[in-house]
Design an enzyme around this catalytic site. Structure first.
Site, PDB file in Angstrom:
ATOM      1  N   ASP A  75      66.621  73.920  -5.007  1.00 37.53           N
ATOM      2  CA  ASP A  75      65.794  74.664  -4.056  1.00 37.53           C
ATOM      3  C   ASP A  75      64.683  73.789  -3.483  1.00 37.53           C
ATOM      4  O   ASP A  75      64.139  72.915  -4.157  1.00 37.53           O
ATOM      5  CB  ASP A  75      65.181  75.872  -4.780  1.00 37.53           C
ATOM      6  CG  ASP A  75      64.298  76.713  -3.881  1.00 37.53           C
ATOM      7  OD1 ASP A  75      64.813  77.240  -2.887  1.00 37.53           O
ATOM      8  OD2 ASP A  75      63.092  76.831  -4.176  1.00 37.53           O
ATOM      9  N   GLU A 104      69.074  72.271  -0.722  1.00 37.69           N
ATOM     10  CA  GLU A 104      68.515  73.078   0.350  1.00 37.69           C
ATOM     11  C   GLU A 104      67.442  72.216   1.008  1.00 37.69           C
ATOM     12  O   GLU A 104      66.299  72.153   0.554  1.00 37.69           O
ATOM     13  CB  GLU A 104      67.907  74.380  -0.179  1.00 37.69           C
ATOM     14  CG  GLU A 104      67.499  75.320   0.941  1.00 37.69           C
ATOM     15  CD  GLU A 104      66.182  76.036   0.705  1.00 37.69           C
ATOM     16  OE1 GLU A 104      65.837  76.910   1.505  1.00 37.69           O
ATOM     17  OE2 GLU A 104      65.475  75.701  -0.265  1.00 37.69           O
TER      18      GLU A 104
END
Length: 632
Positions: A313, A366
C-alpha cells in the site's frame, strides 16, 4: 537466585541473529523477538527498546505487576529479554517501559503473533503453531508458474463486510472458507486479495492503520482459522494476496509510536516522520532494526501463512520525501533531492527477499506516480515489484465512462492514451475499493443515463477492463452492480441478485473471467506490445474502438467496443485472416440483461485489404456493448 541470571543462556538469542538484526539483515527476526513458548516450560519475552531505562513484562500471569517480571538488557543490541516460568499460551501481556526521563509507558509487543479483540489491545501469548497444511501441491505448482504469461483476475475483498450474519456479527475465517471460497471460484477469479487483516484497532481504517505487523486480526478468529481459510483457497485453486502496509503506522500511545520514549520506529523530525494527511507516523527505513522488523513481517506472512503475495500500500508516499507536503514541510535527501533513498533501498531488499525466498510469490505496488521501473528487477535498477497498479488507466477509464455518450467523441483519447505507456511496467488494471467510497459513488452509480444505460455501461466497463492488456482486479460488490457505496459497517447488498439485471452483471463477470482464462490471446502477452494491436483507434465520431489481442503462438481474438447507445449495423473492420469468426462474447446478451443485438453467433471474414489488414468483416455493434470474436 535471580531468575533472569538463571535463564541467561536460554533468553539470549544467538550472536549472529542479534548482529544481523542490528545490521538490518535479519529477515526472520520473529524467531528471536516477541513471546516464545519454551519446550521446557514458561515463555521467553524479548523486545527491542534501546533507550529504555527499565522494562518488565506485565500480564494476566502476574496480575499486571510491573515489579514481578523484569527483563534484562542484552547490551548494545538494544534487546531486553527474560523468562516467565508461570506464563502460558493464551494469556494477555504488555511491556511496561520506563524511559530515561522516568516516564512510564505500557506498550503492546511489536512482534506479537496474536492480539486481544478490539476494543482491547493487549498482546496475547500464542501457542506454538501446529496447523497441518494441505497445499503442498499448490505451492509446488506456484513455484513453477510462469506468472508473467498466466491469467490473473483478482477479487478484492474486505472480509468484515463481504457477508455478515443476520445479527450483524462478522463471519469468521472458517465461515468465509465455506462461502467466499466457492463463490470466488465459481465466478472465475484466480486470486482473492484481502484488505489488511493484520491487527488494527479501528474498523473504519479497513486495516490500513496497522498495529500488529505479525498478528492476524482477532475479529475473524484465530491464526489457525486464517491458515484454514488460505489452505481452503489453495485447495480450490485460488491464490491469496495480502494487502500489507509498510508505509506508515498509527500514533496510538500503546503501540509502536515513541515506543521506548523516543522516536524508535519512526523519524523524530515531523518533516520526515509524520503523515499529516492520515495522522500517522512514517517508518524510519534507514534504521537497521526497523528494516529487519518490516522485512521480517513480510517474511512471516509468506512463510507462516502461505500467502501468495503482498500488495504493498501507498508506495508513492514512501518514495517521495515531499509527498503531500508544501515547501518548507519536508527535508531533502543528502543529494538535495526529493527521493527517499532509504525507502527505495528497503523496497528493493523487500522484493529481492520475496522473490528469492518464496518462488512464485508476487509483490504488487500501489504506486500512483510516473516513478520509473517499479516492476523491473532490482538487478536492472528497478524497484523489483512483480507488478504495479495502473492508476492512470483506472482514472482515465472512469472519467470517460462517467461522461454522457453524447460527449464521448471529444474524449476518445482518454481510452486510447493508455497504450502509450501500457508496456513500461507490468500493470494491473484495478477497479478497487478506493473508487466506491467517500462520496465517489458505486461503479454503477458513476454511469450516465437511465437505468438500462447504466447497466449497459457497467457491463461495457467490465468488458473493457477484461479485454485490455494487463492483469485484473475488481472490488467486491462491483461484480453484481451494487448501487450503494461500499461501507465497512454492513455486508454487501446481496438481495439485489433477485433482480435479473444485477444477476446478469454477475453472470457477465463469471463469463468474462472464464473467457479471459480460456483464451491465451487475452492473457499471455499482457505485458508485451506484441500482444496488442489497434484495428481502429480513430473512430471518435462514432465512439468505437477495435483491436486485436494475440497469444504467443500468434492466435488472436478481435475486440470491438461501441461506447454509445446507438445500434450500428454493417460496421466494417479489418481482420488478420479470412474465415469464420465466432462471437464468443457479447455484453449485450439477454443473459446479462442486454437487448440481445449481435451477430447471430458468427460472421464471415472475406479477403480484401481493410484498415491495413488482409480481410474484413461487417458487424452489428450492439449499443453500449463489447463483442469478442475468435477465429474458428
Amino acid at each position: 537466585m535471580n531468575p533472569i541470571t538463571a535463564h541467561r543462556a536460554e533468553i539470549a538469542p544467538s550472536a549472529d541473529d542479534l548482529y544481523l538484526y542490528n545490521e538490518g539483515r535479519n529477515t526472520q527476526a520473529y524467531g528471536m523477538l516477541g513471546a516464545h513458548v519454551q519446550d521446557s516450560g514458561g515463555v521467553v519475552f524479548r523486545v527491542w527498546a534501546p533507550n529504555a531505562a527499565r522494562i518488565s513484562v506485565v500480564g494476566e500471569f502476574n496480575g499486571w505487576d510491573g515489579n514481578a517480571d523484569p527483563l534484562a538488557s542484552l547490551g548494545a543490541s538494544g534487546v531486553w529479554a527474560g523468562v516467565v516460568g508461570h506464563a502460558t499460551p493464551g494469556q494477555l501481556y504488555r511491556f511496561e517501559i520506563f524511559t530515561a526521563e522516568g516516564y512510564r509507558l505500557v506498550k503492546t509487543d511489536p512482534y506479537a503473533r496474536e492480539c486481544e479483540l478490539r476494543p482491547g489491545n493487549a498482546s496475547r501469548i500464542a501457542a506454538p503453531g501446529d496447523y497441518v497444511w494441505g497445499d503442498a501441491q499448490w505451492l509446488q505448482e506456484r513455484a513453477a508458474c510462469d506468472w508473467l504469461h498466466a491469467p490473473m483476475s483478482v477479487y478484492e475483498v474486505h472480509p468484515g463486510s463481504w457477508m455478515r450474519h443476520p445479527d450483524g456479527r462478522l463471519y469468521n475465517w472458517r465461515e468465509l472458507a465455506a462461502s467466499l471460497v466457492p463463490y470466488a471460484r465459481d465466478k472465475g477469479f484466480t486470486h482473492i486479495e484481502l484488505l489488511p487483516v493484520t491487527e488494527h484497532p479501528l474498523d473504519e481504517s479497513w486495516g490500513y492503520q496497522t498495529t500488529g505487523y505479525f498478528a492476524p486480526s482477532s475479529r475473524f478468529g484465530s491464526p489457525a482459522d486464517l491458515k484454514f481459510f488460505i489452505d481452503a483457497c489453495h485447495q480450490a485453486g485460488l491464490g491469496v494476496l495480502l494487502d500489507w502496509v509498510p508505509g506508515h503506522f498509527p500514533g496510538d500511545a500503546w503501540a509502536l509510536a515513541d515506543f521506548d520514549g523516543s522516536a524508535l520506529y519512526e523519524h523524530a523530525d515531523p518533516r520526515l516522520g509524520l503523515h499529516a494527511d492520515w495522522g500517522t507516523r512514517i517508518f524510519n527505513y534507514g534504521r537497521h532494526e526497523v528494516k529487519s522488523f518490516l522485512l521480517s513481517s513480510a517474511h512471516w506472512w509468506l512463510s507462516e501463512y502461505h500467502f501468495d503475495g503482498l500488495r504493498v500500500d501507498a508506495v508513492a508516499s514512501m518514495l517521495y520525501l515531499d509527498y503531500s507536503r508544501q515547501p518548507g514541510q519536508w527535508l531533502p535527501n543528502r543529494f538535495g533531492g526529493r527521493e527517499n533513498l532509504d525507502a527505495i533501498q528497503f523496497l528493493r531488499e523487500l522484493n529481492a527477499m520475496v522473490h528469492g525466498d518464496f518462488p512464485g510469490a508476487l509483490t504488487l505496488a500501489e504506486e500512483s506516480t510516473a516513478w520509473p521501473m517499479v516492476s523491473r528487477p532490482v538487478w536492472l535498477g528497478g524497484l523489483g515489484f512483480s507488478m504495479k497498479w495502473s492508476m492512470g488507466w483506472m482514472n482515465d477509464s472512469l472519467r470517460y465512462f462517467a461522461r454522457d455518450p453524447l460527449y464521448r467523441r471529444w474524449h476518445h483519447n482518454e481510452l486510447t492514451f493508455g497504450q502509450m505507456y501500457a508496456y513500461s511496467e507490468n500493470f494491473v488494471l484495478p477497479l478497487s475499493h478506493d473508487e466506491v467510497v467517500h462520496g465517489k459513488g458505486s461503479l454503477i452509480g458513476k454511469m450516465p443515463g437511465d437505468d438500462w444505460q447504466r447497466f449497459a455501461n457497467l457491463r461495457l466497463l467490465l468488458a473493457w477492463q477484461m479485454t485490455t492488456p494487463g492483469k485484473k482486479l475488481l472490488f467486491m460488490g462491483c461484480e453484481f452492480g451494487q448501487w450503494r457505496e461500499w461501507s465497512e459497517q454492513r455486508e454487501l447488498d446481496w438481495g439485489l441478485l433477485a433482480d435479473g439485471r444485477h444477476a446478469g452483471v454477475q453472470g457477465l463477470v463469471r463469463d468474462l473471467n472464464q473467457l479471459y482464462r480460456a483464451q491465451p490471446a487475452l492473457h499471455e502477452l499482457d505485458f508485451e506490445p506484441a500482444g496488442f494491436e489497434w484495428i481502429d483507434c480513430h473512430d471518435a465520431e462514432h465512439s468505437v474502438l477495435s483491436w486485436l489481442r494475440r497469444a504467443r503462438d500468434g492466435r488472436h481474438v478481435v475486440v470491438v467496443c461501441n461506447f454509445t447507445p446507438q445500434l450500428r449495423q454493417g460496421y466494417r473492420i479489418g481482420v488478420p485472416q479470412t474465415g469464420t469468426y465466432r462471437e464468443v462474447f457479447n455484453s449485450d446478451s439477454a443473459h446479462y440483461g442486454g437487448s440481445n443485438a449481435g451477430n447471430g453467433g458468427a460472421v464471415t471474414a472475406y479477403p480484401g485489404e481493410w484498415m491495413r489488414l488482409p480481410a474484413s468483416v461487417d458487424l452489428t455493434l450492439p449499443p453500449l456493448a463489447c463483442v469478442v470474436l475468435a477465429l474458428d
